[in-house]
Design a protein around this motif. Structure first.
Motif, mmCIF file in Angstrom:
data_model
loop_
_atom_site.group_PDB
_atom_site.id
_atom_site.type_symbol
_atom_site.label_atom_id
_atom_site.label_comp_id
_atom_site.label_asym_id
_atom_site.label_seq_id
_atom_site.Cartn_x
_atom_site.Cartn_y
_atom_site.Cartn_z
ATOM 1 N N PHE A 1 -4.290 5.743 3.263
ATOM 2 C CA PHE A 1 -4.029 5.752 1.826
ATOM 3 C C PHE A 1 -4.839 6.856 1.149
ATOM 4 O O PHE A 1 -4.321 7.617 0.331
ATOM 5 C CB PHE A 1 -4.378 4.396 1.220
ATOM 6 C CG PHE A 1 -3.935 4.230 -0.196
ATOM 7 C CD1 PHE A 1 -2.721 3.635 -0.486
ATOM 8 C CD2 PHE A 1 -4.720 4.679 -1.250
ATOM 9 C CE1 PHE A 1 -2.282 3.486 -1.799
ATOM 10 C CE2 PHE A 1 -4.307 4.534 -2.566
ATOM 11 C CZ PHE A 1 -3.087 3.950 -2.833
ATOM 12 N N SER B 1 0.833 -1.209 0.000
ATOM 13 C CA SER B 1 0.000 0.000 0.000
ATOM 14 C C SER B 1 0.865 1.255 0.000
ATOM 15 O O SER B 1 0.573 2.212 -0.721
ATOM 16 C CB SER B 1 -0.938 0.008 1.203
ATOM 17 O OG SER B 1 -1.862 -1.046 1.112
ATOM 18 N N THR C 1 -9.958 -0.652 -5.671
ATOM 19 C CA THR C 1 -10.717 -0.656 -4.421
ATOM 20 C C THR C 1 -12.077 -1.305 -4.627
ATOM 21 O O THR C 1 -12.582 -1.981 -3.727
ATOM 22 C CB THR C 1 -10.908 0.758 -3.841
ATOM 23 O OG1 THR C 1 -11.694 1.537 -4.706
ATOM 24 C CG2 THR C 1 -9.578 1.428 -3.590
ATOM 25 N N ARG D 1 -7.046 2.068 4.615
ATOM 26 C CA ARG D 1 -7.748 2.847 3.590
ATOM 27 C C ARG D 1 -7.804 4.328 3.948
ATOM 28 O O ARG D 1 -7.672 5.184 3.076
ATOM 29 C CB ARG D 1 -9.164 2.302 3.399
ATOM 30 C CG ARG D 1 -9.195 1.022 2.614
ATOM 31 C CD ARG D 1 -8.959 1.243 1.127
ATOM 32 N NE ARG D 1 -10.115 1.926 0.584
ATOM 33 C CZ ARG D 1 -10.048 3.048 -0.121
ATOM 34 N NH1 ARG D 1 -8.903 3.605 -0.406
ATOM 35 N NH2 ARG D 1 -11.140 3.629 -0.577
#
Length: 140
Positions: free
Chosen positions: A132, A9, A49, A129
Protein backbone atom coordinates in the motif's frame (compact mmCIF):
# COMPACT_ATOMS: atom_id res chain seq x y z
CA UNK A 1 -5.07 -11.75 5.97
CA UNK A 2 -8.81 -11.74 5.33
CA UNK A 3 -9.66 -11.27 1.66
CA UNK A 4 -12.04 -8.42 2.52
CA UNK A 5 -9.21 -6.41 4.11
CA UNK A 6 -7.02 -6.93 1.07
CA UNK A 7 -9.85 -5.83 -1.25
CA UNK A 8 -10.65 -2.76 0.86
CA UNK A 9 -6.96 -1.83 0.90
CA UNK A 10 -6.84 -2.10 -2.88
CA UNK A 11 -9.96 0.06 -3.13
CA UNK A 12 -8.27 2.56 -0.83
CA UNK A 13 -5.55 2.96 -3.44
CA UNK A 14 -8.02 4.04 -6.15
CA UNK A 15 -8.27 7.69 -4.95
CA UNK A 16 -4.46 7.86 -4.81
CA UNK A 17 -4.19 6.62 -8.39
CA UNK A 18 -7.12 8.62 -9.78
CA UNK A 19 -6.18 11.91 -8.13
CA UNK A 20 -2.46 11.43 -8.73
CA UNK A 21 -2.92 10.81 -12.44
CA UNK A 22 -5.56 13.54 -12.80
CA UNK A 23 -3.16 16.01 -11.16
CA UNK A 24 -0.89 15.53 -14.18
CA UNK A 25 -3.63 16.64 -16.59
CA UNK A 26 -3.36 19.56 -19.00
CA UNK A 27 -5.87 21.86 -17.28
CA UNK A 28 -4.03 23.73 -14.47
CA UNK A 29 -7.20 24.51 -12.49
CA UNK A 30 -8.33 20.89 -12.54
CA UNK A 31 -4.82 19.66 -11.74
CA UNK A 32 -4.68 21.96 -8.70
CA UNK A 33 -8.00 20.61 -7.44
CA UNK A 34 -6.79 17.05 -7.91
CA UNK A 35 -3.60 17.77 -5.95
CA UNK A 36 -5.79 19.11 -3.14
CA UNK A 37 -7.95 15.99 -3.28
CA UNK A 38 -4.84 13.79 -3.26
CA UNK A 39 -3.45 15.60 -0.21
CA UNK A 40 -6.77 15.27 1.60
CA UNK A 41 -7.11 11.54 0.89
CA UNK A 42 -3.49 10.84 1.80
CA UNK A 43 -3.88 12.75 5.08
CA UNK A 44 -7.03 10.83 6.03
CA UNK A 45 -5.47 7.45 5.22
CA UNK A 46 -2.27 8.32 7.11
CA UNK A 47 -4.36 9.22 10.15
CA UNK A 48 -6.14 5.87 9.78
CA UNK A 49 -2.82 4.02 10.04
CA UNK A 50 -2.34 5.64 13.42
CA UNK A 51 -5.80 4.46 14.41
CA UNK A 52 -4.71 0.86 13.87
CA UNK A 53 -2.06 1.31 16.54
CA UNK A 54 -4.46 3.14 18.84
CA UNK A 55 -6.69 0.08 18.72
CA UNK A 56 -3.77 -2.24 19.42
CA UNK A 57 -2.75 -0.16 22.46
CA UNK A 58 -6.30 -0.22 23.81
CA UNK A 59 -6.49 -3.97 23.34
CA UNK A 60 -3.45 -4.69 25.52
CA UNK A 61 -4.32 -5.58 29.10
CA UNK A 62 -0.85 -5.24 30.63
CA UNK A 63 1.45 -3.33 28.24
CA UNK A 64 5.17 -3.17 29.06
CA UNK A 65 5.89 0.38 30.31
CA UNK A 66 8.82 0.87 27.93
CA UNK A 67 6.65 0.01 24.92
CA UNK A 68 3.58 2.03 25.84
CA UNK A 69 4.90 5.50 24.94
CA UNK A 70 6.31 4.53 21.53
CA UNK A 71 3.08 2.69 20.68
CA UNK A 72 0.96 5.71 21.63
CA UNK A 73 3.29 7.97 19.64
CA UNK A 74 2.90 5.67 16.64
CA UNK A 75 -0.84 6.00 17.08
CA UNK A 76 -0.90 9.81 17.30
CA UNK A 77 1.94 11.06 15.09
CA UNK A 78 0.35 10.03 11.76
CA UNK A 79 -2.74 12.04 12.70
CA UNK A 80 -0.65 15.12 13.45
CA UNK A 81 1.38 14.77 10.25
CA UNK A 82 -1.83 14.31 8.23
CA UNK A 83 -3.39 17.42 9.73
CA UNK A 84 -0.24 19.47 9.08
CA UNK A 85 -0.28 18.31 5.46
CA UNK A 86 -3.90 19.45 5.15
CA UNK A 87 -3.22 22.97 6.42
CA UNK A 88 0.26 23.44 4.92
CA UNK A 89 -1.06 24.41 1.45
CA UNK A 90 -2.81 27.37 3.09
CA UNK A 91 0.56 28.98 3.77
CA UNK A 92 3.03 27.20 1.47
CA UNK A 93 3.19 25.46 -1.90
CA UNK A 94 1.28 22.17 -2.17
CA UNK A 95 4.42 20.24 -3.03
CA UNK A 96 5.60 20.75 0.57
CA UNK A 97 2.45 18.99 1.81
CA UNK A 98 3.14 16.14 -0.62
CA UNK A 99 6.70 15.83 0.71
CA UNK A 100 5.44 15.86 4.29
CA UNK A 101 2.97 13.09 3.47
CA UNK A 102 5.66 11.03 1.77
CA UNK A 103 7.85 11.41 4.85
CA UNK A 104 4.91 10.47 7.08
CA UNK A 105 4.11 7.34 5.10
CA UNK A 106 7.74 6.23 5.00
CA UNK A 107 8.26 6.96 8.71
CA UNK A 108 5.11 5.03 9.65
CA UNK A 109 6.20 2.09 7.53
CA UNK A 110 9.70 2.05 9.06
CA UNK A 111 8.23 2.19 12.57
CA UNK A 112 5.79 -0.60 11.72
CA UNK A 113 8.59 -2.65 10.19
CA UNK A 114 10.56 -2.38 13.45
CA UNK A 115 7.43 -3.28 15.42
CA UNK A 116 6.98 -6.31 13.20
CA UNK A 117 10.54 -7.43 13.94
CA UNK A 118 9.56 -7.43 17.63
CA UNK A 119 6.42 -9.47 16.88
CA UNK A 120 4.15 -6.55 17.82
CA UNK A 121 2.52 -6.57 14.38
CA UNK A 122 1.67 -9.62 12.27
CA UNK A 123 3.80 -10.22 9.18
CA UNK A 124 0.71 -10.41 6.96
CA UNK A 125 -0.23 -6.86 7.99
CA UNK A 126 3.26 -5.64 7.13
CA UNK A 127 3.10 -7.14 3.64
CA UNK A 128 -0.13 -5.28 3.05
CA UNK A 129 1.32 -2.03 4.42
CA UNK A 130 4.47 -2.31 2.29
CA UNK A 131 2.47 -2.72 -0.90
CA UNK A 132 0.00 0.00 0.00
CA UNK A 133 2.74 2.44 0.99
CA UNK A 134 4.76 1.89 -2.18
CA UNK A 135 1.77 2.74 -4.38
CA UNK A 136 0.65 5.66 -2.17
CA UNK A 137 4.13 7.22 -2.09
CA UNK A 138 4.56 6.74 -5.84
CA UNK A 139 1.30 8.62 -6.46
CA UNK A 140 2.22 11.38 -4.02
Amino acid sequence: MPLLLILLSLLGLLPFIACGLAALGPDPASATRMVSALIAWAAVVLAFTGGVHWGLVLRETDPPPLMQRPRIALAVLPLIVGWLALVLPLVAPSWLALLLLIAGYVAALVAEHHAGQRDILPARYLWLRWGFTIVAVAML
